[in-house]
Design a protein around this motif. Sequence first.
Motif, PDB file in Angstrom:
ATOM      1  N   GLY A  65       0.839  -1.188   0.000  1.00  0.00           N
ATOM      2  CA  GLY A  65       0.000   0.000   0.000  1.00  0.00           C
ATOM      3  C   GLY A  65       0.879   1.246   0.000  1.00  0.00           C
ATOM      4  O   GLY A  65       1.979   1.242   0.542  1.00  0.00           O
ATOM      5  N   ASN A  66       0.384   2.299  -0.612  1.00  0.00           N
ATOM      6  CA  ASN A  66       1.131   3.545  -0.690  1.00  0.00           C
ATOM      7  C   ASN A  66       0.672   4.479   0.430  1.00  0.00           C
ATOM      8  O   ASN A  66      -0.434   5.029   0.373  1.00  0.00           O
ATOM      9  N   PRO A  67       1.512   4.672   1.458  1.00  0.00           N
ATOM     10  CA  PRO A  67       1.097   5.525   2.576  1.00  0.00           C
ATOM     11  C   PRO A  67       0.855   6.976   2.166  1.00  0.00           C
ATOM     12  O   PRO A  67       0.010   7.650   2.756  1.00  0.00           O
ATOM     13  N   PHE A  68       1.557   7.439   1.145  1.00  0.00           N
ATOM     14  CA  PHE A  68       1.395   8.824   0.698  1.00  0.00           C
ATOM     15  C   PHE A  68       0.067   9.010  -0.034  1.00  0.00           C
ATOM     16  O   PHE A  68      -0.601  10.028   0.136  1.00  0.00           O
ATOM     17  N   LEU A  69      -0.323   8.025  -0.796  1.00  0.00           N
ATOM     18  CA  LEU A  69      -1.635   8.055  -1.441  1.00  0.00           C
ATOM     19  C   LEU A  69      -2.732   7.990  -0.375  1.00  0.00           C
ATOM     20  O   LEU A  69      -3.699   8.752  -0.423  1.00  0.00           O
ATOM     21  N   HIS A  70      -2.559   7.108   0.587  1.00  0.00           N
ATOM     22  CA  HIS A  70      -3.559   6.953   1.645  1.00  0.00           C
ATOM     23  C   HIS A  70      -3.745   8.260   2.419  1.00  0.00           C
ATOM     24  O   HIS A  70      -4.868   8.727   2.604  1.00  0.00           O
ATOM     25  N   LEU A  71      -2.640   8.862   2.835  1.00  0.00           N
ATOM     26  CA  LEU A  71      -2.728  10.126   3.574  1.00  0.00           C
ATOM     27  C   LEU A  71      -3.274  11.247   2.705  1.00  0.00           C
ATOM     28  O   LEU A  71      -4.044  12.090   3.184  1.00  0.00           O
ATOM     29  N   SER A  72      -2.903  11.257   1.427  1.00  0.00           N
ATOM     30  CA  SER A  72      -3.419  12.272   0.504  1.00  0.00           C
ATOM     31  C   SER A  72      -4.927  12.153   0.341  1.00  0.00           C
ATOM     32  O   SER A  72      -5.639  13.163   0.263  1.00  0.00           O
ATOM     33  N   MET A  73      -5.420  10.920   0.321  1.00  0.00           N
ATOM     34  CA  MET A  73      -6.868  10.729   0.204  1.00  0.00           C
ATOM     35  C   MET A  73      -7.578  11.204   1.469  1.00  0.00           C
ATOM     36  O   MET A  73      -8.639  11.819   1.393  1.00  0.00           O
ATOM     37  N   HIS A  74      -6.984  10.934   2.647  1.00  0.00           N
ATOM     38  CA  HIS A  74      -7.558  11.472   3.889  1.00  0.00           C
ATOM     39  C   HIS A  74      -7.636  12.997   3.809  1.00  0.00           C
ATOM     40  O   HIS A  74      -8.657  13.598   4.161  1.00  0.00           O
TER      41      HIS A  74
END
Length: 142
Positions: A65-74
């Motif tokens: 999983g991409n943590p930067f994508l996840h945080l960006s979506m949040h």
Amino acid sequence: MFTPSQQDVRRFFCDSFKKSHAREILTPLEAIAADWIHQHPEYDQILSNLEAALEADYSVDQGKGNPFLHLSMHLSISEQISVDQPRGVKHAFQILAKKLNSEHEAHHQMMECLGEMMWNSQRTSLPPDGEAYIEALRKRAS
């Protein structure tokens, strides 16, 4: 329109992590990011090493999983809710959060819908369909 690069996004989250942990003054956007970072301690090691973060490969074939994508979506969903754009997203979030008894889990459900909308937009080369996004959120909320 501001379109940050992958490196810009990674620097932003790593800097927000570092400043937050050092108890430095955060910009309003960094403060929102820091709130989400604190809710994801599994990303601490990644965010604490900027050089490694800039080099990391989160392509689909890597199976991570991409943590930067996840945080960006949040961050994107937080902004959508704050201004109720697309119209109805705030209400859908409130219903989902109540149903799931968790704002964080509501965000994760919304991410599924947001990701699907973006995937459809890329696949069809059409602009993102906000109405379809809201409808998907309504279905999850009911």
